[in-house]
Design an enzyme around this catalytic site. Sequence first.
Site, PDB file in Angstrom:
ATOM      1  N   ARG A  91       0.176 -11.875  16.250  1.00  0.00           N
ATOM      2  CA  ARG A  91      -0.201 -12.684  15.077  1.00  0.00           C
ATOM      3  C   ARG A  91       1.059 -13.327  14.518  1.00  0.00           C
ATOM      4  NH1 ARG A  91      -2.951  -8.860  11.028  1.00  0.00           N
ATOM      5  NH2 ARG A  91      -4.833  -9.100  12.267  1.00  0.00           N
ATOM      6  N   LYS A 128      -0.831  -1.622   4.155  1.00  0.00           N
ATOM      7  CA  LYS A 128      -0.692  -3.080   4.198  1.00  0.00           C
ATOM      8  C   LYS A 128      -0.762  -3.661   2.776  1.00  0.00           C
ATOM      9  CE  LYS A 128      -4.345  -3.802   6.831  1.00  0.00           C
ATOM     10  NZ  LYS A 128      -5.627  -4.285   7.413  1.00  0.00           N
ATOM     11  N   CYS A 132     -15.647 -12.214  11.604  1.00  0.00           N
ATOM     12  CA  CYS A 132     -14.363 -11.680  12.089  1.00  0.00           C
ATOM     13  C   CYS A 132     -14.376 -11.676  13.613  1.00  0.00           C
ATOM     14  CB  CYS A 132     -14.163 -10.265  11.561  1.00  0.00           C
ATOM     15  SG  CYS A 132     -15.275  -9.094  12.351  1.00  0.00           S
ATOM     16  N   CYS A 176     -17.360  -4.377  11.319  1.00  0.00           N
ATOM     17  CA  CYS A 176     -17.225  -3.016  10.783  1.00  0.00           C
ATOM     18  C   CYS A 176     -16.885  -3.138   9.302  1.00  0.00           C
ATOM     19  CB  CYS A 176     -16.151  -2.241  11.561  1.00  0.00           C
ATOM     20  SG  CYS A 176     -14.468  -2.524  10.982  1.00  0.00           S
ATOM     21  N   LYS A 226      -1.198  -7.530   0.672  1.00  0.00           N
ATOM     22  CA  LYS A 226      -1.541  -8.945   0.893  1.00  0.00           C
ATOM     23  C   LYS A 226      -1.312  -9.781  -0.360  1.00  0.00           C
ATOM     24  CE  LYS A 226      -4.736  -7.914   4.544  1.00  0.00           C
ATOM     25  NZ  LYS A 226      -6.115  -7.946   5.046  1.00  0.00           N
ATOM     26  N   CYS A 241     -12.789  -7.848   7.634  1.00  0.00           N
ATOM     27  CA  CYS A 241     -11.842  -8.927   7.951  1.00  0.00           C
ATOM     28  C   CYS A 241     -12.454 -10.318   7.756  1.00  0.00           C
ATOM     29  CB  CYS A 241     -11.341  -8.780   9.378  1.00  0.00           C
ATOM     30  SG  CYS A 241     -10.604  -7.166   9.665  1.00  0.00           S
ATOM     31  N   CYS A 273     -11.311  -6.174  19.361  1.00  0.00           N
ATOM     32  CA  CYS A 273     -11.015  -5.303  18.222  1.00  0.00           C
ATOM     33  C   CYS A 273     -11.419  -3.861  18.521  1.00  0.00           C
ATOM     34  CB  CYS A 273     -11.749  -5.795  16.972  1.00  0.00           C
ATOM     35  SG  CYS A 273     -11.390  -4.695  15.585  1.00  0.00           S
ATOM     36  N   ARG A 305       2.044  -8.984   4.058  1.00  0.00           N
ATOM     37  CA  ARG A 305       1.581  -9.805   5.195  1.00  0.00           C
ATOM     38  C   ARG A 305       1.792 -11.307   4.951  1.00  0.00           C
ATOM     39  NH1 ARG A 305      -2.340  -7.010   8.271  1.00  0.00           N
ATOM     40  NH2 ARG A 305      -1.843  -4.799   8.255  1.00  0.00           N
TER      41      ARG A 305
HETATM   42 FE1  SRM Z   1      -8.345  -7.293   9.499  1.00  0.00          FE
HETATM   43  C1  SRM Z   1      -7.702  -4.337  10.978  1.00  0.00           C
HETATM   44  C2  SRM Z   1      -8.542  -8.802  12.489  1.00  0.00           C
HETATM   45  C3  SRM Z   1      -8.206 -10.297   7.956  1.00  0.00           C
HETATM   46  C4  SRM Z   1      -9.088  -5.774   6.530  1.00  0.00           C
HETATM   47  N1  SRM Z   1      -8.107  -6.677  11.403  1.00  0.00           N
HETATM   48  C5  SRM Z   1      -7.812  -5.399  11.804  1.00  0.00           C
HETATM   49  C6  SRM Z   1      -7.527  -5.352  13.316  1.00  0.00           C
HETATM   50  C7  SRM Z   1      -6.064  -5.577  13.515  1.00  0.00           C
HETATM   51  C8  SRM Z   1      -8.018  -4.088  14.030  1.00  0.00           C
HETATM   52  C9  SRM Z   1      -7.017  -2.960  14.182  1.00  0.00           C
HETATM   53  O1  SRM Z   1      -6.497  -2.440  13.177  1.00  0.00           O
HETATM   54  O2  SRM Z   1      -6.759  -2.592  15.316  1.00  0.00           O
HETATM   55  C10 SRM Z   1      -8.361  -6.586  13.768  1.00  0.00           C
HETATM   56  C11 SRM Z   1      -7.916  -7.255  15.052  1.00  0.00           C
HETATM   57  C12 SRM Z   1      -9.072  -7.919  15.762  1.00  0.00           C
HETATM   58  C13 SRM Z   1      -8.638  -8.810  16.846  1.00  0.00           C
HETATM   59  O3  SRM Z   1      -8.930  -8.494  18.019  1.00  0.00           O
HETATM   60  O4  SRM Z   1      -8.040  -9.852  16.570  1.00  0.00           O
HETATM   61  C14 SRM Z   1      -8.327  -7.433  12.507  1.00  0.00           C
HETATM   62  N2  SRM Z   1      -8.251  -9.184  10.129  1.00  0.00           N
HETATM   63  C15 SRM Z   1      -8.445  -9.619  11.400  1.00  0.00           C
HETATM   64  C16 SRM Z   1      -8.574 -11.122  11.467  1.00  0.00           C
HETATM   65  C17 SRM Z   1      -8.000 -11.729  12.730  1.00  0.00           C
HETATM   66  C18 SRM Z   1     -10.054 -11.487  11.285  1.00  0.00           C
HETATM   67  C19 SRM Z   1     -10.439 -12.911  11.590  1.00  0.00           C
HETATM   68  O5  SRM Z   1     -11.508 -13.036  12.178  1.00  0.00           O
HETATM   69  O6  SRM Z   1      -9.761 -13.846  11.214  1.00  0.00           O
HETATM   70  C20 SRM Z   1      -7.840 -11.500  10.162  1.00  0.00           C
HETATM   71  C21 SRM Z   1      -6.362 -11.662  10.373  1.00  0.00           C
HETATM   72  C22 SRM Z   1      -5.678 -12.031   9.116  1.00  0.00           C
HETATM   73  C23 SRM Z   1      -4.219 -12.375   9.303  1.00  0.00           C
HETATM   74  O7  SRM Z   1      -3.934 -13.425   9.854  1.00  0.00           O
HETATM   75  O8  SRM Z   1      -3.393 -11.589   8.824  1.00  0.00           O
HETATM   76  C24 SRM Z   1      -8.096 -10.250   9.326  1.00  0.00           C
HETATM   77  N3  SRM Z   1      -8.524  -7.931   7.563  1.00  0.00           N
HETATM   78  C25 SRM Z   1      -8.575  -9.229   7.165  1.00  0.00           C
HETATM   79  C26 SRM Z   1      -9.104  -9.307   5.834  1.00  0.00           C
HETATM   80  C27 SRM Z   1      -9.383 -10.597   5.050  1.00  0.00           C
HETATM   81  C28 SRM Z   1      -8.228 -11.060   4.235  1.00  0.00           C
HETATM   82  O9  SRM Z   1      -7.154 -10.460   4.249  1.00  0.00           O
HETATM   83  O10 SRM Z   1      -8.409 -12.061   3.539  1.00  0.00           O
HETATM   84  C29 SRM Z   1      -9.378  -8.003   5.433  1.00  0.00           C
HETATM   85  C30 SRM Z   1     -10.056  -7.579   4.091  1.00  0.00           C
HETATM   86  C31 SRM Z   1      -9.150  -7.710   2.927  1.00  0.00           C
HETATM   87  C32 SRM Z   1      -8.441  -6.418   2.662  1.00  0.00           C
HETATM   88  O11 SRM Z   1      -7.415  -6.192   3.275  1.00  0.00           O
HETATM   89  O12 SRM Z   1      -8.964  -5.630   1.859  1.00  0.00           O
HETATM   90  C33 SRM Z   1      -8.994  -7.152   6.523  1.00  0.00           C
HETATM   91  N4  SRM Z   1      -8.328  -5.388   8.849  1.00  0.00           N
HETATM   92  C34 SRM Z   1      -8.704  -4.962   7.606  1.00  0.00           C
HETATM   93  C35 SRM Z   1      -8.680  -3.510   7.580  1.00  0.00           C
HETATM   94  C36 SRM Z   1      -9.031  -2.608   6.371  1.00  0.00           C
HETATM   95  C37 SRM Z   1      -7.857  -2.386   5.473  1.00  0.00           C
HETATM   96  C38 SRM Z   1      -8.138  -1.368   4.405  1.00  0.00           C
HETATM   97  O13 SRM Z   1      -7.918  -1.681   3.230  1.00  0.00           O
HETATM   98  O14 SRM Z   1      -8.587  -0.254   4.729  1.00  0.00           O
HETATM   99  C39 SRM Z   1      -8.287  -3.091   8.877  1.00  0.00           C
HETATM  100  C40 SRM Z   1      -8.106  -1.645   9.369  1.00  0.00           C
HETATM  101  C41 SRM Z   1      -6.896  -0.969   8.811  1.00  0.00           C
HETATM  102  O15 SRM Z   1      -5.999  -1.572   8.256  1.00  0.00           O
HETATM  103  O16 SRM Z   1      -6.871   0.258   8.961  1.00  0.00           O
HETATM  104  C42 SRM Z   1      -8.086  -4.294   9.644  1.00  0.00           C
HETATM  105 FE1  SF4 Z   2     -12.383  -5.531  13.774  1.00  0.00          FE
HETATM  106 FE2  SF4 Z   2     -13.763  -4.545  11.761  1.00  0.00          FE
HETATM  107 FE3  SF4 Z   2     -11.862  -6.327  11.303  1.00  0.00          FE
HETATM  108 FE4  SF4 Z   2     -14.070  -7.110  12.441  1.00  0.00          FE
HETATM  109  S1  SF4 Z   2     -13.922  -6.253  10.392  1.00  0.00           S
HETATM  110  S2  SF4 Z   2     -11.987  -7.640  13.149  1.00  0.00           S
HETATM  111  S3  SF4 Z   2     -14.614  -5.366  13.668  1.00  0.00           S
HETATM  112  S4  SF4 Z   2     -11.539  -4.314  12.083  1.00  0.00           S
END
Ligand code: SRM
Ligand code: SF4
Length: 574
Positions: A86, A218, A438, A483, A220, A487, A444, A156
């Site tokens: 990323r 993390k 997402c 899930c 943000k 995201c 993922c 981030r």
């Molecule tokens: Fe996310 C984890 C993809 C935005 C909350 N996110 C992941 C992972 C890296 C899975 C992992 O931990 O192994 C996913 C990778 C999937 C893949 O194959 O690409 C993933 N997140 C994404 C992306 C690519 C979704 C998308 O379709 O665009 C976004 C990348 C953003 C970036 O460029 O940095 C993405 N993730 C978000 C958002 C939305 C936002 O930030 O506006 C959230 C919700 C906001 C928040 O943080 O509360 C989000 N992602 C998570 C979480 C839950 C965090 C938590 O508070 O518990 C995880 C899991 C974790 O961190 O344990 C996670």
């Molecule tokens: Fe993966 Fe869950 Fe984030 Fe979708 S919402 S990209 S399934 S970690």
Amino acid sequence: MHKGHLTPPKNDVSHLPPSDAERFKRESNFLRGTITQDLDNNITGGFNSDNSQLIRLHGMYQQDDRDIRAERIEQKLEPLIHMMLRCRLPGGIITPKQWLAIDQFASEETFYGSIRLTTRQTFQFHGIFKRDLKSAHQLLNSVGLDSIATAGDVNRNVLCTSNPIESEVHQQAYQWASKISEHLLPKTRAYIEIWLDGKKLETKDEEPILSSQYLPRKFKTAVVIPPLNDVDVHANDLSFVAIAEHGKLIGFNVLVGGGLAMTHGDKTTYPRKADDFGFIPVSATLLFAEAVVTTQRDWGNRSNRKNAKTKYTLERVGVENFKREVELRAGISFLPSKPYTFNQRGDQFGWLKGVDNQWHLTLFIENGRLLDYPQKQLKTGMVEIAKIHQGDFRLTANQNLIIANVPASQKTTIENLAITYGLIDKNITSQRKNSMACVSFPTCPLAMAEAERFLPGFITTFEQILTKYQLSDEYIILRVTGCPNGCGRAMLAEIGLVGKAPGRYNLYLGGDRMGTRIPRLYRENITVEEIIQTLEPLIENWSLSRNHDEGFGDFMIRSKVVEPVINSASDFYR
Ligand code: SRM
Ligand code: SF4
């Protein structure tokens, strides 16, 4: 910890045993670990368990293709391990030259061949094999890009409203997004040494802001320019709401403690809206950014990662206590918040003319996936545009892309290219443009149900329902996440679908159009057919009984289909 740690936190948890993540961060020697040894190990395509976590703080995730995982295991083969990388792109701005470089890398060196625009205004490569990682970083470096701190327990990629129209305010806000990003970056030279073969220096590494153990979780940050809430402020730990007077940025209202993730079955986790702490003058921006980050660094829960984000720290120590500590660390107090409103969300598609007479074309990229499909050569189209474009590109926080700063003389050429390659398609409905998913399967590791691959077909069915009730020009903000991590920001949608198991989702209703209300669980663990059966009568009622311009989410609340979520810490699970 921090010398300016001024008041002991209420409900302190620092005496509890730290989680294993704290151990590997502490032992990593400022994020080096033994990553270089693993890079030289050809026996496996992956990294050992500590290093596979550490590479996240360098912007990479170890993944495998889940579609073929079982087959590989049956053949007694290691899963097909590859990395997702990323990029760091504060404010989402990228030049045509950089675009051409990343496009070539995606085509030639990645398993999937795509560029994936994300919900945080940047792009990801999926499917880089370990042997090609260094060349990926070196290529990014050669065009002035990197992937530092785009994942892991750090601040981030910093978002900024992608509104190039009001050039002056946007320019200033964007510069602050960049400065905040730089200021909060890890200072370790580990990235340069490992990925760019940089020299080891004699000087000792120091992390004055993040600490040698980095953050508890993390973090943000977003900069938003009202009235457009295109970055979804309530998804961020820290947001700076730009306040302008006479077209000039004078300061920010500071919002703290937003976040959307939860865990199925764990009621100590929940999505949460951010609190408004007050107004700060522009000159105090970095002071406050640092004060919020260091307070969370010192007060965040390092024992339980499920409750470690800023939103939980605020609930545990109390919003007022957290705010006071931030003021003490910054050395100045918040002023009363300045009034502002959000009256737009998402991206504004098509051509817009900026105040400086430059033109900006926002393209809808379904789920942010840029790839050449048989009917639409989207990725090639972007290359053809990048070859001639004299301005820049701006990625949006809704997985779309703006061709920005186009002189009037080039408008027609660019538009014709976009049409030829399917980047402009007049048949795309407002509904599709206001829907988001997402990534989920196949890359993922946390996915429970399909999202990106499910949404396009689901919208086709959804559009038929809208048409049936004479709503074909309308839209409902509809988001799917595979899930409960959220995201795709389903927890700020009017209709949110959250993956529970293959083919099954929890259905949430009652978010609002501006992204300022969290939706409530309406039906649990239902099939796609059941989702449609549940939604159709609600949509019919909306078509018949809504007030002028009343969004579907607001109608769900007014017609008492769901109760609004007011304070999610106490009423989300009611
Ligand atoms: Fe996310 C984890 C993809 C935005 C909350 N996110 C992941 C992972 C890296 C899975 C992992 O931990 O192994 C996913 C990778 C999937 C893949 O194959 O690409 C993933 N997140 C994404 C992306 C690519 C979704 C998308 O379709 O665009 C976004 C990348 C953003 C970036 O460029 O940095 C993405 N993730 C978000 C958002 C939305 C936002 O930030 O506006 C959230 C919700 C906001 C928040 O943080 O509360 C989000 N992602 C998570 C979480 C839950 C965090 C938590 O508070 O518990 C995880 C899991 C974790 O961190 O344990 C996670
Ligand atoms: Fe993966 Fe869950 Fe984030 Fe979708 S919402 S990209 S399934 S970690």
